[in-house]
Scaffold this active site. Sequence first.
Site, PDB file in Angstrom:
ATOM      1  N   SER A 255      16.817   4.168  12.779  1.00  0.00           N
ATOM      2  CA  SER A 255      16.553   2.741  12.921  1.00  0.00           C
ATOM      3  C   SER A 255      15.163   2.528  13.486  1.00  0.00           C
ATOM      4  O   SER A 255      14.503   3.463  13.924  1.00  0.00           O
ATOM      5  CB  SER A 255      17.577   2.120  13.868  1.00  0.00           C
ATOM      6  OG  SER A 255      17.278   2.532  15.192  1.00  0.00           O
ATOM      7  N   LYS A 256      14.752   1.270  13.482  1.00  0.00           N
ATOM      8  CA  LYS A 256      13.423   0.937  13.982  1.00  0.00           C
ATOM      9  C   LYS A 256      13.242   1.428  15.411  1.00  0.00           C
ATOM     10  O   LYS A 256      12.156   1.792  15.820  1.00  0.00           O
ATOM     11  CB  LYS A 256      13.239  -0.586  13.966  1.00  0.00           C
ATOM     12  CG  LYS A 256      12.770  -1.067  12.624  1.00  0.00           C
ATOM     13  CD  LYS A 256      12.350  -2.511  12.694  1.00  0.00           C
ATOM     14  CE  LYS A 256      12.316  -3.082  11.288  1.00  0.00           C
ATOM     15  NZ  LYS A 256      12.831  -4.429  11.219  1.00  0.00           N
ATOM     16  N   ARG A 257      14.336   1.414  16.157  1.00  0.00           N
ATOM     17  CA  ARG A 257      14.230   1.777  17.560  1.00  0.00           C
ATOM     18  C   ARG A 257      13.747   3.205  17.775  1.00  0.00           C
ATOM     19  O   ARG A 257      13.085   3.509  18.754  1.00  0.00           O
ATOM     20  CB  ARG A 257      15.573   1.569  18.259  1.00  0.00           C
ATOM     21  CG  ARG A 257      15.375   0.718  19.486  1.00  0.00           C
ATOM     22  CD  ARG A 257      16.625   0.391  20.228  1.00  0.00           C
ATOM     23  NE  ARG A 257      17.807   0.311  19.395  1.00  0.00           N
ATOM     24  CZ  ARG A 257      18.973   0.801  19.779  1.00  0.00           C
ATOM     25  NH1 ARG A 257      19.072   1.404  20.936  1.00  0.00           N
ATOM     26  NH2 ARG A 257      20.031   0.679  19.017  1.00  0.00           N
TER      27      ARG A 257
END
Length: 490
Positions: A255-257
């Site tokens: 994910s972007k995280r």
Amino acid sequence: MSKVRTRYAPSPTGKMHVGNLRSALYEFLIAKHAGGDFMLRIEDTDQERFVEGATDIIYRTLESAGLKHDEGPDKDGGFGPYIQSERMKSGIYMEYAKKLVERGEAYYCFCDKERLDSLKTEIVEGKEIMMYDKHCLSLSKEEVEANLASGKPFVIRQNIPNEGTTTFHDELYGDISVENAELDDMVLIKSDGYPTYNFANVVDDHTMNITHVVRGNEYLSSAPKYQRLYDAFGWESPVYIHLPLITDENHKKLSKRSGHASFEDLIAQGFLTDAVVNYIALLGWSPEDNREIFTLDELIEEFDYHRISKSPAVFDIVKLKWMNGEYLKAMDFDRFYEMAEPYLRESLTKDFDLKKIAAMVKTRIEIFPDIADHVDFFEAVPEYDVSMYAHKKMKTTPETSLEVLRELLPILEAQEDYSNDALYETLCRYVADKGCKNGYVMWPIRTAVSGKQMTPGGATEIMEVLGKEESLIRIRAAVAKLEADKGSAL
Ligand code: GLU
């Protein structure tokens, strides 16, 4: 056999994720390995998700990754238009949807939002799914025509029987059969006249002669509905390859995280395009031997899609860093220097020979941002503890170091030639005279001029870069530091 034609069919909704790039790369490799064509098609029928500038990111990413398309919006190959919103203008999707209506494989639906909201929903994989109840399937031809004539908003839905099963074949997952009763009568044409992705991809893949479709396995659950569309038209479906999920080190969806979900993020972090492409190729595919380093041309040569694995691929940033380091080691020096220079300049303001420093770090860094940690001491000696002078293997202590540095100071003051070779020779002569081991002398000198346990070069290489004046300043400071320590220990 017909010519292999693959397509990368992104929706312009933002950055290009690692998973998207992997689909594009595999599509490209399948086509090129077989001497076929790789096509770019922009799937922009979902106007709500459209992000301004996203198409440019797609072009830029494909170009910098070396995935040249043979056909696309900017390169006509006779199958255009290559942008779905433009294809729509010719009425192609509506025309095909109507064919399905005529065959009883689709129907007009006039249900308004209120009615749809009142229908039962089910939670499937955490998402709320509504199964349409076929209400409008029972409308007579006359009712449909009257509704259409009065301008009532409508969608066109796929008509999936409640009985029987649908089977399709995926290269990785084999034959998959599902109960038709589980398949929703999905919308093919929306009320704004646009086709859904689900319908457009089938019409386009067929009319553009696509032979292989590679995409993420989030589409696997829709594949039976696509299969029914192919069958309803009497078309042969392409070879499907639904790729397993890419997860992070904790086996969670990338994910972007995690900070490295998109190609742009990775490049911004200092990774090389070639290394990223090479690494992504191995996220789910492996050659017969355990080879890991491939140029794009070598991948084209080696890539056999039958060797794609269906187990989830773990994105391992440590592995990617290692691979990037291998690319840096193999890189031609001039190119390396060109790319390293901005990083060197950011860390070093003094007038050093940056080329020499670059040559020292080239084999030691994994990505360019590592440079800062390797060269900071050139700018200024960091705070360090005198215990650093104690080295078991070199048989040194702060006391022996003080003695060596004191004895060497006048010799180094007298020395004019501060080239690496000349300095090395001088130190070796001193070592020979003293009858000690090399490290007994090199360790204290290197510590004195760098203040670090690990440096990208040896003592004399560092002194060459620092020059006579700065080297002597540092050695004198080290002597003073060791003396002060000795004093305080008394
Ligand atoms: N437009 C879809 C996406 O961006 C394409 C999926 C497919 O390749 O069929 O995910």
